[in-house]
Design an enzyme around this catalytic site. Structure first.
Site, PDB file in Angstrom:
ATOM      1  N   ARG A  67     -34.848 -19.264   4.481  1.00 12.06           N
ATOM      2  CA  ARG A  67     -34.447 -20.278   5.467  1.00 12.06           C
ATOM      3  C   ARG A  67     -34.587 -19.753   6.896  1.00 12.06           C
ATOM      4  O   ARG A  67     -34.956 -20.501   7.812  1.00 12.06           O
ATOM      5  CB  ARG A  67     -33.000 -20.697   5.206  1.00 12.06           C
ATOM      6  CG  ARG A  67     -32.540 -21.829   6.107  1.00 12.06           C
ATOM      7  CD  ARG A  67     -31.252 -22.449   5.583  1.00 12.06           C
ATOM      8  NE  ARG A  67     -30.867 -23.611   6.352  1.00 12.06           N
ATOM      9  CZ  ARG A  67     -29.720 -23.688   7.043  1.00 12.06           C
ATOM     10  NH1 ARG A  67     -28.880 -22.667   7.065  1.00 12.06           N
ATOM     11  NH2 ARG A  67     -29.436 -24.783   7.708  1.00 12.06           N
ATOM     12  N   HIS A  71     -36.529 -21.746   9.860  1.00 15.68           N
ATOM     13  CA  HIS A  71     -35.900 -22.122  11.128  1.00 15.68           C
ATOM     14  C   HIS A  71     -36.535 -21.407  12.321  1.00 15.68           C
ATOM     15  O   HIS A  71     -36.463 -21.890  13.444  1.00 15.68           O
ATOM     16  CB  HIS A  71     -34.392 -21.871  11.065  1.00 15.68           C
ATOM     17  CG  HIS A  71     -33.653 -22.962  10.345  1.00 15.68           C
ATOM     18  ND1 HIS A  71     -32.366 -23.324  10.621  1.00 15.68           N
ATOM     19  CD2 HIS A  71     -34.052 -23.796   9.353  1.00 15.68           C
ATOM     20  CE1 HIS A  71     -31.991 -24.320   9.827  1.00 15.68           C
ATOM     21  NE2 HIS A  71     -32.994 -24.614   9.035  1.00 15.68           N
ATOM     22  N   ASP A  72     -37.140 -20.261  12.070  1.00 13.90           N
ATOM     23  CA  ASP A  72     -37.887 -19.591  13.142  1.00 13.90           C
ATOM     24  C   ASP A  72     -39.161 -20.375  13.449  1.00 13.90           C
ATOM     25  O   ASP A  72     -39.457 -20.684  14.602  1.00 13.90           O
ATOM     26  CB  ASP A  72     -38.224 -18.146  12.719  1.00 13.90           C
ATOM     27  CG  ASP A  72     -38.938 -17.379  13.823  1.00 13.90           C
ATOM     28  OD1 ASP A  72     -38.685 -17.660  15.018  1.00 13.90           O
ATOM     29  OD2 ASP A  72     -39.746 -16.485  13.509  1.00 13.90           O
ATOM     30  N   SER A  81     -38.089 -16.008  17.565  1.00 17.41           N
ATOM     31  CA  SER A  81     -37.177 -16.449  18.638  1.00 17.41           C
ATOM     32  C   SER A  81     -35.763 -16.717  18.119  1.00 17.41           C
ATOM     33  O   SER A  81     -34.794 -16.597  18.865  1.00 17.41           O
ATOM     34  CB  SER A  81     -37.729 -17.693  19.334  1.00 17.41           C
ATOM     35  OG  SER A  81     -38.023 -18.706  18.399  1.00 17.41           O
ATOM     36  N   ASN A  96     -28.083 -23.922  13.169  1.00 22.62           N
ATOM     37  CA  ASN A  96     -28.110 -22.487  12.854  1.00 22.62           C
ATOM     38  C   ASN A  96     -26.747 -21.809  12.893  1.00 22.62           C
ATOM     39  O   ASN A  96     -26.480 -20.883  12.123  1.00 22.62           O
ATOM     40  CB  ASN A  96     -29.045 -21.750  13.828  1.00 22.62           C
ATOM     41  CG  ASN A  96     -30.500 -22.187  13.681  1.00 22.62           C
ATOM     42  OD1 ASN A  96     -30.900 -22.649  12.611  1.00 22.62           O
ATOM     43  ND2 ASN A  96     -31.275 -22.064  14.744  1.00 22.62           N
ATOM     44  N   HIS A 195     -34.926 -25.472  -1.831  1.00 19.64           N
ATOM     45  CA  HIS A 195     -33.530 -25.706  -2.208  1.00 19.64           C
ATOM     46  C   HIS A 195     -33.298 -25.499  -3.710  1.00 19.64           C
ATOM     47  O   HIS A 195     -32.265 -25.877  -4.234  1.00 19.64           O
ATOM     48  CB  HIS A 195     -33.080 -27.108  -1.765  1.00 19.64           C
ATOM     49  CG  HIS A 195     -32.983 -27.248  -0.274  1.00 19.64           C
ATOM     50  ND1 HIS A 195     -32.710 -28.435   0.362  1.00 19.64           N
ATOM     51  CD2 HIS A 195     -33.113 -26.333   0.730  1.00 19.64           C
ATOM     52  CE1 HIS A 195     -32.683 -28.245   1.677  1.00 19.64           C
ATOM     53  NE2 HIS A 195     -32.930 -26.990   1.928  1.00 19.64           N
ATOM     54  N   ASP A 244     -29.100 -26.082  -5.958  1.00 15.97           N
ATOM     55  CA  ASP A 244     -29.661 -26.428  -7.261  1.00 15.97           C
ATOM     56  C   ASP A 244     -28.568 -26.215  -8.305  1.00 15.97           C
ATOM     57  O   ASP A 244     -28.281 -25.086  -8.700  1.00 15.97           O
ATOM     58  CB  ASP A 244     -30.877 -25.540  -7.549  1.00 15.97           C
ATOM     59  CG  ASP A 244     -31.425 -25.717  -8.958  1.00 15.97           C
ATOM     60  OD1 ASP A 244     -30.842 -26.481  -9.758  1.00 15.97           O
ATOM     61  OD2 ASP A 244     -32.452 -25.076  -9.266  1.00 15.97           O
TER      62      ASP A 244
HETATM   63  C1  HEM Z   1     -36.613 -31.116   4.526  1.00 15.33           C
HETATM   64  C2  HEM Z   1     -35.679 -30.925   5.416  1.00 15.33           C
HETATM   65  C3  HEM Z   1     -34.564 -29.931   5.240  1.00 15.33           C
HETATM   66  C4  HEM Z   1     -33.256 -30.151   5.477  1.00 15.33           C
HETATM   67  C5  HEM Z   1     -32.631 -31.435   6.010  1.00 15.33           C
HETATM   68  C6  HEM Z   1     -32.554 -28.946   5.134  1.00 15.33           C
HETATM   69  C7  HEM Z   1     -31.179 -28.778   5.266  1.00 15.33           C
HETATM   70  C8  HEM Z   1     -30.483 -27.694   4.789  1.00 15.33           C
HETATM   71  C9  HEM Z   1     -29.037 -27.567   4.850  1.00 15.33           C
HETATM   72  C10 HEM Z   1     -28.098 -28.571   5.493  1.00 15.33           C
HETATM   73  C11 HEM Z   1     -28.711 -26.394   4.252  1.00 15.33           C
HETATM   74  C12 HEM Z   1     -27.310 -25.817   4.082  1.00 15.33           C
HETATM   75  C13 HEM Z   1     -26.867 -25.155   5.369  1.00 15.33           C
HETATM   76  C14 HEM Z   1     -25.399 -24.753   5.400  1.00 15.33           C
HETATM   77  O1  HEM Z   1     -24.696 -24.909   4.409  1.00 15.33           O
HETATM   78  O2  HEM Z   1     -24.948 -24.263   6.448  1.00 15.33           O
HETATM   79  C15 HEM Z   1     -29.928 -25.789   3.806  1.00 15.33           C
HETATM   80  C16 HEM Z   1     -30.009 -24.595   3.123  1.00 15.33           C
HETATM   81  C17 HEM Z   1     -31.203 -23.997   2.782  1.00 15.33           C
HETATM   82  N1  HEM Z   1     -32.476 -24.420   3.128  1.00 15.33           N
HETATM   83 FE1  HEM Z   1     -32.949 -26.224   3.846  1.00 15.33          FE
HETATM   84  N2  HEM Z   1     -33.431 -28.022   4.692  1.00 15.33           N
HETATM   85  C18 HEM Z   1     -34.687 -28.567   4.745  1.00 15.33           C
HETATM   86  C19 HEM Z   1     -35.873 -27.924   4.440  1.00 15.33           C
HETATM   87  C20 HEM Z   1     -35.967 -26.605   4.075  1.00 15.33           C
HETATM   88  C21 HEM Z   1     -37.192 -25.841   4.039  1.00 15.33           C
HETATM   89  C22 HEM Z   1     -38.548 -26.367   4.465  1.00 15.33           C
HETATM   90  C23 HEM Z   1     -36.865 -24.597   3.600  1.00 15.33           C
HETATM   91  C24 HEM Z   1     -37.754 -23.402   3.396  1.00 15.33           C
HETATM   92  C25 HEM Z   1     -39.027 -23.470   3.124  1.00 15.33           C
HETATM   93  C26 HEM Z   1     -35.443 -24.595   3.352  1.00 15.33           C
HETATM   94  C27 HEM Z   1     -34.739 -23.544   2.827  1.00 15.33           C
HETATM   95  C28 HEM Z   1     -33.373 -23.534   2.641  1.00 15.33           C
HETATM   96  C29 HEM Z   1     -32.683 -22.506   1.885  1.00 15.33           C
HETATM   97  C30 HEM Z   1     -33.322 -21.384   1.108  1.00 15.33           C
HETATM   98  C31 HEM Z   1     -31.304 -22.785   1.994  1.00 15.33           C
HETATM   99  C32 HEM Z   1     -30.147 -21.946   1.429  1.00 15.33           C
HETATM  100  C33 HEM Z   1     -29.828 -20.847   2.453  1.00 15.33           C
HETATM  101  C34 HEM Z   1     -28.688 -19.930   2.050  1.00 15.33           C
HETATM  102  O3  HEM Z   1     -28.125 -20.040   0.973  1.00 15.33           O
HETATM  103  O4  HEM Z   1     -28.349 -19.065   2.894  1.00 15.33           O
HETATM  104  N3  HEM Z   1     -34.932 -25.811   3.681  1.00 15.33           N
HETATM  105  N4  HEM Z   1     -30.990 -26.588   4.157  1.00 15.33           N
END
Ligand code: HEM
Ligand SMILES: *[C@@H]1O[C@H](CO)[C@@H](O)[C@H](O)[C@H]1NC(C)=O
Ligand SMILES: *[C@@H]1O[C@H](CO)[C@@H](O)[C@H](O)[C@H]1NC(C)=O
Ligand SMILES: *[C@@H]1O[C@H](CO)[C@@H](O)[C@H](O)[C@H]1NC(C)=O
Length: 328
Positions: A67, A71-72, A81, A96, A195, A244
């Protein structure tokens, strides 16, 4: 015959001279998979070692590093950055703050690299490589991480607030934000498959829960909703649960199978399959990936390379930071 041959031969010679001249104008302007082969060949071992041991302590770190790279890349390109300290930086942008993790792992890698090949490997490349190993060690696909990015000189907080997708946005709007950085609808669906690992906090999905059944999200499985309700109720919104639900730490295609069963966690996840605006473009792909894990792995690898290629700084642009948290 002879004439034709020599003609096309000299034509090819002129062509290759032209190509050579064009490419020497800007040395190493494109990312490549052998960028550090002569200047820092140990970069792979060092990043791999740190990611592996961080994940042995906490499996989730693989997800967090993935992630971090996403985000970078979405803000001013993949330029490290997000790593810059400062209250007005990207770190403290809404998507972030108290959310993105893994900064200490990047610091530890950078420290080792500065000892063996000082000012050679960029922080942006460290993040990209760490994400690749995070995916691999979670059981996901291997892909060649292209390298040669340089580090940006500024963090863009408003860019992060505006450019990163929110889980409360509709699918059309999320597709628009990916489009702004050159990614298409397939990339949205396949990269959302990230995810399949990691966690999310209650405050990012509790909008889908309700004490009265009439205001609950109809696209969320009732049993799952009840469980989430009891997890989140009375808390401050910081409790976390797996994105998941069927295989929290394993990189597989169950994320998509969950969506078919109304068991996506975020509304932006479930929307890929269930929302009115998502259906036309994204539902078929969700179905494809839910049925074909190989296809998901293959496409995910391809889209990761594409995401890693978002406006990198190359050549003489930017710098190689000595400390990932500050410009030199
Ligand atoms: C499609 C739009 C996306 C949205 C709206 C989104 C939103 C989010 C949100 C809200 C979280 C949880 C953050 C928290 O609890 O503070 C999350 C976690 C995560 N996202 Fe996304 N995300 C998106 C796309 C992506 C993409 C493109 C990737 C990587 C290729 C990604 C990888 C991850 C991962 C791996 C986590 C878990 C991080 C952790 O456990 O530390 N996400 N995302
Ligand atoms: C910050 O990001 C926004 C949106 O991506 C962009 O339009 C703007 O030019 C960026 N600002 C700087 C200083 O890079
Ligand atoms: C969640 O955790 C952060 C950081 O520890 C804290 O500042 C915040 O008050 C907590 N609660 C909510 C509702 O954000
Ligand atoms: C999606 O959100 C945008 C921005 O909030 C809005 O203009 C648009 O009408 C929404 N589309 C759908 C299908 O709900």
């Amino acid at each position: 015959m002879e004439m034709e041959y020599s003609y096309s031969c000299s034509f090819m010679l002129v062509c290759s001279v032209l190509v050579l001249c064009a490419s020497t104008r800007c040395v190493r302007c494109q990312l490549s998979d052998d960028f550090y082969d002569y200047t820092c060949p140990h970069v792979y071992n060092i990043v791999q070692h740190h990611v592996y041991s961080a994940m042995r302590t906490e499996m989730r770190m693989g997800a967090s590093l993935l992630r971090l790279h996403f985000h970078d890349c979405f803000v001013n390109g993949c330029d490290g950055s997000i790593l810059l300290d400062g209250d007005d930086g990207e770190k403290f942008a809404i998507p972030n703050k108290n959310s993105v993790r893994g900064y200490e792992v990047i610091d530890a890698i950078k420290e080792d690299l500065e000892n063996i090949c000082p000012e050679v490997v960029s922080c942006a490349d460290i993040v990209a490589l760490a994400a690749g190993y995070g995916v691999l060690f979670s059981g996901g696909p291997y892909y060649d991480v292209l390298l040669g990015r340089r580090d940006g000189l500024l963090a863009n907080q408003s860019g992060a607030n505006n450019g990163l997708p929110s889980p409360f946005e509709n699918i059309t709007s999320i597709i628009g934000k990916f489009g702004d950085v050159g990614l298409d609808t397939t990339d949205v669906v396949v990269l959302s498959g990230a995810h399949t690992i990691g966690r999310a906090r209650c405050k990012l999905f509790s909008n889908r829960l309700s004490t009265t059944s009439s205001s609950a999200d109809p696209t969320l499985d009732a049993t799952m909703a009840a469980n989430l309700q009891s997890l989140c109720n009375g808390g401050d919104g910081n409790q976390t649960t797996a994105l998941d639900i069927t295989s929290a730490d394993v990189f597989d295609n169950r994320y998509y199978q969950n969506l078919l069963n109304q068991r996506g966690l975020l509304s932006s996840d479930q929307g890929l399959f269930s929302s009115v605006d998502g259906v036309a473009n994204t539902k078929d792909l969700v179905q494809t990936y839910s049925a074909n894990g190989h296809r998901f792995f293959w496409d995910f690898a391809r889209s990761m390379v594409k995401m890693g290629n978002i406006s990198p700084l190359t050549g003489d642009d930017g710098q190689i930071r000595k400390n990932c948290r500050a410009v030199n």
